[in-house]
Design a protein around this motif. Structure first.
Motif, PDB file in Angstrom:
ATOM      1  N   LEU A 218      32.451   8.086 -14.106  1.00  0.00           N
ATOM      2  CA  LEU A 218      32.435   8.911 -15.314  1.00  0.00           C
ATOM      3  C   LEU A 218      32.459  10.398 -14.972  1.00  0.00           C
ATOM      4  CD1 LEU A 218      32.107   8.611 -18.463  1.00  0.00           C
ATOM      5  CD2 LEU A 218      29.666   9.015 -18.081  1.00  0.00           C
ATOM      6  N   LEU A 219      31.789  10.760 -13.879  1.00  0.00           N
ATOM      7  CA  LEU A 219      31.724  12.171 -13.474  1.00  0.00           C
ATOM      8  C   LEU A 219      32.892  12.585 -12.588  1.00  0.00           C
ATOM      9  CD1 LEU A 219      27.907  12.486 -12.660  1.00  0.00           C
ATOM     10  CD2 LEU A 219      29.088  12.975 -14.798  1.00  0.00           C
ATOM     11  N   GLY A 220      33.753  11.632 -12.238  1.00  0.00           N
ATOM     12  CA  GLY A 220      34.877  11.956 -11.375  1.00  0.00           C
ATOM     13  C   GLY A 220      34.480  12.138  -9.921  1.00  0.00           C
ATOM     14  N   ALA A 221      33.341  11.565  -9.527  1.00  0.00           N
ATOM     15  CA  ALA A 221      32.875  11.697  -8.145  1.00  0.00           C
ATOM     16  C   ALA A 221      33.657  10.766  -7.236  1.00  0.00           C
ATOM     17  CB  ALA A 221      31.381  11.384  -8.063  1.00  0.00           C
ATOM     18  N   GLU A 222      33.793  11.155  -5.979  1.00  0.00           N
ATOM     19  CA  GLU A 222      34.521  10.325  -5.018  1.00  0.00           C
ATOM     20  C   GLU A 222      33.703   9.121  -4.570  1.00  0.00           C
ATOM     21  OE1 GLU A 222      37.148  13.984  -3.046  1.00  0.00           O
ATOM     22  OE2 GLU A 222      35.855  12.730  -1.799  1.00  0.00           O
ATOM     23  N   ALA A 223      32.377   9.206  -4.696  1.00  0.00           N
ATOM     24  CA  ALA A 223      31.503   8.112  -4.268  1.00  0.00           C
ATOM     25  C   ALA A 223      30.429   7.904  -5.330  1.00  0.00           C
ATOM     26  CB  ALA A 223      30.857   8.453  -2.914  1.00  0.00           C
ATOM     27  N   PRO A 224      29.818   6.701  -5.377  1.00  0.00           N
ATOM     28  CA  PRO A 224      28.737   6.468  -6.334  1.00  0.00           C
ATOM     29  C   PRO A 224      27.576   7.441  -6.109  1.00  0.00           C
ATOM     30  CG  PRO A 224      29.476   4.406  -5.349  1.00  0.00           C
ATOM     31  CD  PRO A 224      30.120   5.513  -4.575  1.00  0.00           C
ATOM     32  N   LEU A 225      26.789   7.658  -7.133  1.00  0.00           N
ATOM     33  CA  LEU A 225      25.592   8.477  -6.991  1.00  0.00           C
ATOM     34  C   LEU A 225      24.614   7.775  -6.046  1.00  0.00           C
ATOM     35  CD1 LEU A 225      24.984   9.492 -10.717  1.00  0.00           C
ATOM     36  CD2 LEU A 225      26.132  10.811  -8.934  1.00  0.00           C
ATOM     37  N   PRO A 226      23.825   8.522  -5.297  1.00  0.00           N
ATOM     38  CA  PRO A 226      22.872   7.890  -4.375  1.00  0.00           C
ATOM     39  C   PRO A 226      21.772   7.153  -5.122  1.00  0.00           C
ATOM     40  CG  PRO A 226      22.541  10.259  -4.452  1.00  0.00           C
ATOM     41  CD  PRO A 226      23.798   9.991  -5.216  1.00  0.00           C
ATOM     42  N   VAL A 227      21.320   6.054  -4.531  1.00  0.00           N
ATOM     43  CA  VAL A 227      20.233   5.249  -5.087  1.00  0.00           C
ATOM     44  C   VAL A 227      19.054   5.324  -4.124  1.00  0.00           C
ATOM     45  CG1 VAL A 227      19.503   2.919  -5.729  1.00  0.00           C
ATOM     46  CG2 VAL A 227      21.799   3.713  -6.314  1.00  0.00           C
ATOM     47  N   TRP A 228      17.886   5.702  -4.634  1.00  0.00           N
ATOM     48  CA  TRP A 228      16.674   5.795  -3.815  1.00  0.00           C
ATOM     49  C   TRP A 228      15.926   4.475  -3.846  1.00  0.00           C
ATOM     50  CZ3 TRP A 228      15.676  10.820  -6.884  1.00  0.00           C
ATOM     51  CH2 TRP A 228      16.295  11.903  -6.250  1.00  0.00           C
ATOM     52  N   ARG A 229      15.554   3.983  -2.697  1.00  0.00           N
ATOM     53  CA  ARG A 229      14.775   2.751  -2.594  1.00  0.00           C
ATOM     54  C   ARG A 229      13.298   3.100  -2.489  1.00  0.00           C
ATOM     55  NH1 ARG A 229      17.243  -0.841   2.092  1.00  0.00           N
ATOM     56  NH2 ARG A 229      15.634  -2.247   1.297  1.00  0.00           N
ATOM     57  N   LEU A 230      12.476   2.322  -3.184  1.00  0.00           N
ATOM     58  CA  LEU A 230      11.043   2.592  -3.236  1.00  0.00           C
ATOM     59  C   LEU A 230      10.271   1.474  -2.532  1.00  0.00           C
ATOM     60  CD1 LEU A 230      10.961   3.681  -6.984  1.00  0.00           C
ATOM     61  CD2 LEU A 230      10.944   5.169  -4.973  1.00  0.00           C
ATOM     62  N   PRO A 231       9.241   1.825  -1.748  1.00  0.00           N
ATOM     63  CA  PRO A 231       8.627   3.152  -1.614  1.00  0.00           C
ATOM     64  C   PRO A 231       9.245   4.041  -0.545  1.00  0.00           C
ATOM     65  CG  PRO A 231       7.340   1.537  -0.428  1.00  0.00           C
ATOM     66  CD  PRO A 231       8.468   0.769  -1.062  1.00  0.00           C
ATOM     67  N   ARG A 232      10.278   3.569   0.145  1.00  0.00           N
ATOM     68  CA  ARG A 232      10.831   4.334   1.267  1.00  0.00           C
ATOM     69  C   ARG A 232      11.203   5.753   0.878  1.00  0.00           C
ATOM     70  NH1 ARG A 232      16.658   2.742   3.285  1.00  0.00           N
ATOM     71  NH2 ARG A 232      17.119   4.074   1.478  1.00  0.00           N
ATOM     72  N   ASP A 233      11.833   5.913  -0.286  1.00  0.00           N
ATOM     73  CA  ASP A 233      12.336   7.230  -0.695  1.00  0.00           C
ATOM     74  C   ASP A 233      11.469   7.875  -1.770  1.00  0.00           C
ATOM     75  OD1 ASP A 233      14.562   6.885   1.019  1.00  0.00           O
ATOM     76  OD2 ASP A 233      15.607   5.729  -0.519  1.00  0.00           O
ATOM     77  N   ALA A 234      10.202   7.471  -1.835  1.00  0.00           N
ATOM     78  CA  ALA A 234       9.328   8.020  -2.875  1.00  0.00           C
ATOM     79  C   ALA A 234       9.192   9.539  -2.760  1.00  0.00           C
ATOM     80  CB  ALA A 234       7.954   7.363  -2.798  1.00  0.00           C
TER      81      ALA A 234
END
Length: 348
Positions: free
Chosen positions: A108-124
């Motif tokens: 939708l945003l025209g980005a070349e790659a998907p938006l990053p996804v944070w995994r929890l609790p690793r990326d808290a």
């Protein structure tokens, strides 16, 4: 400014935070405090940030489409939404659902790659750092455009069946195939009707109209195939008679409260069709007696909240023969279906 959080299946909410008056004179709860309160329930899950973006600021339809994607992901993946001036955080969602939403939003945003996804609790820490730097958002969306039946009808007529139908395989707890489901994609319909999708009642009306328009082809497909065949059904007309058992028309849960539901179900049965109700989830299990719902099958939306002992007990009272879990590809959902001996739906 006010802060809102839209709860999904996990029941993440801000009720645990003290009222604003207890935090100090004129002090408003911070996003950082909200995330801290929500993180314990989000362990083992994921978060996704939709940042403020020029494409979202440039057009209201695109912004509303992004909102629809986030709400759909929160509902299906068991998460909640935290809104800030610099973006919206989808918190506590299943990782699979988060990655699907990230890909859709990136497109939708025209980005070349998907938006990053944070995994929890690793990326808290990354989630907390974002929250600490942000302030709660005011209402960024203007009021919905008044519904226009003419524009809705035109948008739906322009849609092909291939654009809105999704095929899912029905399997038992052991993974054996029991049939197939064709369902209408809420996301595709929301994209087609644009700003009108912001009105939940209008989106439900669009689903009903599309089911009515596709009824002849769907009924013919479900007429004589082996196994279970689930298709969306509209309440304004009856499908052609089924030639063998297993044809099932899917209606929204609210249809069961209609004045002539019992009569409509009886007329369907005369044509060899059973009824399935969709929309049952953890929240509604506390409000209705699912065992008393008049349908051959109940489609249950997955969320981790279903694993609560009191809900598991209510589901056990229904019996696995009637329940069908909308599991997608979530490993936790698949494990839940196996443990309960439930039929489940997923990608074909």
């Amino acid at each position: 400014m006010t802060m809102t959080m839209t709860a999904g299946g996990t029941g993440i909410a801000l009720a645990a935070l003290p009222p604003a008056g207890l935090l100090g004179l004129r002090q408003v709860p911070t996003l950082h405090a909200a995330v801290l309160a929500a993180l314990p329930a989000a362990q083992g899950r994921a978060a996704l940030l939709l940042p403020d973006h020029p494409r979202l600021r440039a057009g209201l339809p695109r912004r509303r489409m992004a909102e629809a994607i986030l709400r759909d992901a929160a509902a299906m993946g068991g998460g909640g939404l935290l809104r800030a001036a610099g973006g919206t955080l989808l918190l506590g969602v299943s990782e699979a659902t988060g990655r699907r939403a990230a890909a859709a939003l990136g497109t939708l945003l025209g980005a070349e790659a998907p938006l990053p996804v944070w995994r929890l609790p690793r990326d808290a820490d990354a989630v907390l750092a974002w929250a600490a730097a942000e302030v709660p958002a005011p209402d960024l969306l203007p009021p919905p455009v008044p519904p226009s039946p003419a524009s809705l009808h035109a948008a739906l007529e322009a849609l092909s069946a291939e654009a809105v139908l999704r095929a899912e395989t029905i399997r038992d707890a052991a993974g054996e195939r029991h049939g197939q489901r064709l369902r209408l994609s809420r996301r595709s319909l929301a994209a087609a009707i644009g700003p009108l999708a912001a009105d939940p009642d209008l989106l439900a009306q669009a689903m009903e109209r599309m089911a009515a328009r596709l009824r002849p082809g769907l009924a013919a497909w479900a007429c004589d195939l082996p196994g279970l065949r689930l298709v969306p059904l509209a309440r304004d007309a009856l499908p052609v008679p089924a030639l063998r058992p297993g044809a099932v028309g899917v209606l929204p849960l609210a249809a069961a409260a209609g004045p002539d539901f019992t009569g409509f179900q009886a007329r369907l049965a005369e044509r060899g069709w059973a009824v399935a109700l969709e929309g049952l989830e953890a929240a509604t299990l506390a409000l209705v007696d699912p065992a008393a719902l008049p349908a051959a099958h109940l489609l249950l939306r997955w969320s981790p909240a279903l694993a609560a002992p009191e809900l598991t007990e209510r589901l056990r009272a229904i019996g696995p023969a009637r329940l069908m879990l909308e599991a997608g590809a979530d490993p936790a959902a698949l494990a839940f279906a196996r443990a309960g001996g439930l039929l489940r739906t997923g990608a074909a």
